[in-house]
Every structure is written in structure tokens, then in C-alpha cells.
Motif scaffolding. Sequence first.
Motif, short mmCIF file in Angstrom:
data_model
loop_
_atom_site.label_atom_id
_atom_site.label_comp_id
_atom_site.label_asym_id
_atom_site.label_seq_id
_atom_site.Cartn_x
_atom_site.Cartn_y
_atom_site.Cartn_z
N UNK A 89 0.85 -1.18 0.00
CA UNK A 89 0.00 0.00 0.00
C UNK A 89 0.89 1.24 0.00
N UNK A 90 0.54 2.23 -0.79
CA UNK A 90 1.29 3.49 -0.83
C UNK A 90 0.40 4.62 -0.32
N UNK A 91 0.93 5.39 0.65
CA UNK A 91 0.18 6.49 1.26
C UNK A 91 0.85 7.83 0.94
N UNK A 92 0.03 8.78 0.53
CA UNK A 92 0.49 10.14 0.28
C UNK A 92 0.07 11.01 1.47
N UNK A 93 1.04 11.66 2.12
CA UNK A 93 0.75 12.46 3.30
C UNK A 93 0.34 13.88 2.92
N UNK A 94 -0.41 14.51 3.81
CA UNK A 94 -0.82 15.90 3.60
C UNK A 94 0.39 16.81 3.81
N UNK A 95 0.71 17.59 2.79
CA UNK A 95 1.87 18.48 2.91
C UNK A 95 1.61 19.67 3.82
N UNK A 96 0.34 19.94 4.12
CA UNK A 96 0.03 21.06 5.01
C UNK A 96 -0.06 20.67 6.47
N UNK A 103 6.91 21.79 13.28
CA UNK A 103 7.66 20.94 12.36
C UNK A 103 6.70 20.18 11.45
N UNK A 104 7.10 19.94 10.20
CA UNK A 104 6.20 19.27 9.26
C UNK A 104 6.08 17.78 9.55
N UNK A 105 4.92 17.24 9.28
CA UNK A 105 4.73 15.79 9.33
C UNK A 105 5.49 15.17 8.16
N UNK A 106 6.26 14.11 8.42
CA UNK A 106 7.00 13.44 7.35
C UNK A 106 6.78 11.93 7.44
N UNK A 107 7.17 11.25 6.38
CA UNK A 107 7.07 9.79 6.34
C UNK A 107 7.92 9.14 7.42
N UNK A 108 8.98 9.81 7.84
CA UNK A 108 9.82 9.26 8.91
C UNK A 108 9.04 9.21 10.22
N UNK A 109 8.22 10.22 10.48
CA UNK A 109 7.37 10.20 11.68
C UNK A 109 6.36 9.06 11.61
N UNK A 110 5.84 8.82 10.43
CA UNK A 110 4.87 7.73 10.25
C UNK A 110 5.53 6.38 10.53
N UNK A 140 9.47 6.55 0.44
CA UNK A 140 9.75 6.91 -0.96
C UNK A 140 10.28 8.33 -1.04
N UNK A 141 9.64 9.24 -0.32
CA UNK A 141 10.07 10.62 -0.20
C UNK A 141 9.45 11.15 1.10
N UNK A 142 9.73 12.39 1.50
CA UNK A 142 9.21 12.85 2.79
C UNK A 142 7.70 12.77 2.95
N UNK A 143 6.97 12.68 1.85
CA UNK A 143 5.51 12.67 1.94
C UNK A 143 4.89 11.41 1.34
N UNK A 144 5.69 10.39 1.13
CA UNK A 144 5.18 9.14 0.57
C UNK A 144 5.81 7.96 1.30
#
Length: 528
Positions: A89-96, A103-110, A140-144
Motif C-alpha cells: 500500500x502506498x500512502x500520500x501524506x498531507x503536505x500542510x 515541524x512538518x509531518x513526514x514519512x519518517x514520523x509515520x 519513498x520521499x518525505x511525503x510518501x
Amino acid sequence: MSWPRMELRVLLAASCLLLFTSVAPPAAAQEFKLAMSSPPTSMDPHFYNLFPNINVSDHIFEQLVAMDADSHIIPALAESWTLVNNLTWEFKLRKGAKFHDGSPLTAEDVAWSLDRPATIVGSPGKFDTYTKAIINKKIIDPYTIQLTTREPYPLLLADLTSIYIVSKKATQGLSSDDFASGKGMIGTGPFKFVRFQRDDRIELERNNDYWGKKPAWSKVTLRFIPNDATRLAALLAGDVQAIENVPTPDLAKVRSDKGLSFYSKVSHRVIYLYPDTRREKSPFVTDKDGQPLDKNPLMDVRVRHALSIAINRDAIRDRVMEGLSEPTINLVPAALFGHNPNLKPPKYDPETAKKLLAEAGYPNGFGLTLHTPNNRYINDEKIAQTIAQMWSRIGIATKVEGAPMSVYAARGAKSEYSIGLLGWGAQTGEVSSPLRAMVACDNPAKGMGAVNWLKYCNPKMDAVLAKALNSVDDKERSGLLQQATAIVIEDGGVIPIHQQVTTWATKKGIVYVPRTDERTHAYQFYPQ
């Protein structure tokens, strides 16, 4: 569910979310005080999968996906998701989306948040039940982020509704106890943590940088008032603007009060009894003189069935719950996936119950202590007392011992009881939730048996449940879950009593959206 149907449901959920947020009221600079019926036992959103803890966490933290008021999955911190293949499954995070420290939410936090529940020590009910299926996380990247399961696993989205996303920077190195002082209390949710007074209140302030619709209230105080009369008195006196769990003896009074508004909804929480089916000697089973029995009668399925049919569920609904319960022998209400329509609440039959006891070798009954929380569920100790009276009529001399949930759960997790009363809400929106948590053979490595405190185990049920959890076909999975439920009920592994009906009351002019999951969210109250 089948994959095409799941994708359609996701699109519908996203549309519903947009519609809901578009009609929400504008933010206003007001203070809101809300009385809750149970205090949290921990502020760490990953420590203990207990409803009061979850209810508080919802105000501060968020999940990748969430449940709406009817327990349908909707986007949250993940604005979209796709199936790369049957396992990924691939999840795209909200950039806002930002944490409360900016601090921004990132895939590392997930990734950190999905790993953290398994590291928690000393939890009576761990959240890693909902992360066990994930065998790999790929940023995959900070938001994926991509999540891979060992086998096709249709419940992944539902499971993720129970995992809160925390800031790796803010929570790394903290113990669960640290959260009560405010350390780590940095989420992405609609409110920011201000202060916690254990067993008394939590103070919050609006997150003005929230990615979604801002709450109507600039400041919120969640007060914990377990005493029903005191909670209602606080509403009537204007000390709070809303309460949950209206005391059942006062329902008519509240409904007729022109200065109040009343809300109710059938919940997905089943109130049930869990008997000791495993130990030859059980600590609170005795003869009629109070002496320990060498053989535990609860190990006999006939005794367990006798206990069930000796309970007059209709009388509990009418006399104890004032009509606010639905008698059941299922684990979820009819509206939820996996409900078994062939399982009907048993007829109250004390004479047959006596015959079953005699057949099992207990014509004169025995002694038993029924343990229960006394501040967690609606009328929990009253329900237990009523059941004790019913059991005494068939020769089972029953005593009741009640305790606050924090004490009750600590002892229950150590298997200290012979039979207890508990409640479980189907957080995932289908019957697999109670099956996995309440009755699956205890297997922490697979996330099974989180609240199976007396270690009930039926390998036949486990085999059917395992097959259901790997089926991506809706019809097949529903049938398997219904079959698994029937196995448990016929075996008397648990004894369901009823589905709760949850209630709320507000001062006139304040509106609430009642929820199937019983949760009480300050941000879903708003001025009319």
C-alpha cells in the motif's frame, strides 16, 4: 472487501469528508467545557488501548486514516492511498499537516509511529495488534510511504485507524510516564496540549495551524466526572456545556428540559462476560460454604451456557439501562461487517439453566465472584449486581466486586479473576476487532488476545479467523467472520450481554454529531 469496492469506498469517504468540513461552523473565540465519564490512565497514545485514553488522544493526535461518525473509513493525515500490488500500500501524506511545534509531518514520523507500539513495555492492552501485519516500511520521499504485508490483508486501513502518528523528534527516548507532564504531547490534531491534572481535567487550546477545519472553541477543558449525578449536576449548573453518558435514571428529566439538547446512538461496544475456561482451579470459584473447589466448573461448556440463559437481557435493558441497550449474543451490532444474523439473544430460561448445572455435576450450584469496573461503562456495576441476583436464583451464590477501571484492568491483565465484565468497541468497524482482541488464542507476536485476560483458546476459531483475515473477498470474509463468531458463542468463550446505546446532553444551542464508536470529541460540538 474486494479491491475495486475498496477504491470506490475511499472515493466516497473523501467526498464525505470534504462535504463535512465545508459545512462546519467558522472558528470562534470561545471556551468550551466538556464532562467525560472516565479519566485516562495514560497520556501516551501508544501505551494502553483503553477507550478513555483513545478519546483524549483523538483531540491531540491523528491517524493516517480515521473513522467518521458511522465508522466508515475516511482520509486523515494520509490524503490518499493506492494499492501498488496485493501486498503493498502506498500512502500520500498531507503536505500542510504540521506538528504542534511547527515541524512538518513526514514519512519518517509515520514509520516511527508504526514501530513504536511494539516497543511499549508493561501495557495491559497493546496497540501493536494493529501493526503486526506490516512486515516492511519503505519511505519513498518525505511525503510518501509504502507499507508491505506478508499476505493480502484487507484490514490494513481499518487497523491504521487505531495508530496515532507522533513526532519522532518529540517522543524519542521518552517513557510512557513522561507524557503526563506534557513531554511528547505534540501531535497534528485540532487541539494542543496545555495541562493535565490526573483524574480531574485536561486543558487544551485550539491549534490555529491545523490542516483541517478549525474547531469552534479557542480553549477546551475536558473534565473527568465519573459520578453520574455529579456530572449531570455540572451541566445543569452551567459548569460545563456538555456531558457524555447521561445517567439513565435522569433520561426523562433531560429529554424534557427545554434548556438542554439530547443525543443518542447505538454503539459498536459490546458489554460481555469472560469466564475462566482454562484453569483447573480458579481463584474466585468456591463451594456454597466459600471453600475453594478442586475443579473449576467454568471449564464445562454446559455451565457457561447455564450462566448465559440465566441472564434476563431484556430486564437489564428495561430496568437497569432504561431502554438504552440492545440485548445481544453477537460481538458487533447489525450495522457492522461480520455481524451474524443467525445468532439471536437467548431466551431467559432459569429452569433449563438449573438442568444444565445438574448435568454438569452441580445440582446445588456453587459460589462465584463476578468482578467488574465501576466507573467505565454505563451502569457497569449495576449490570453486574443484577446478573449476580439472576445467577443466585439458579443456585450460583454470586458476589460482586467492583473497582475503578485503572485498578480493575491491572488485575484483570494478570488473570486474577474467575469471571469478569468488560466492554469492547469494534474500532476497525467489523467483527474481526473483538475476535482478535477478546477471544483469539493469546499470541502477542501476532497481535492476538490483547484483552483475552483469562486466556480462552479455541484453535478451530483461530483457524477460521486467520482465513478471514487473509481474504480480500467481501462475501467470503463476512461468512468466515460470522462462522468464527458462532464458534465462540456456541463454546461460551465469552457471554455477550448487550450493545451500549451512547448518550450525550448539551446546553441548548450547542449541537453534537453522535458517533457509533462512542467517542466524545470537543471539536464535533459547535454552536448552533
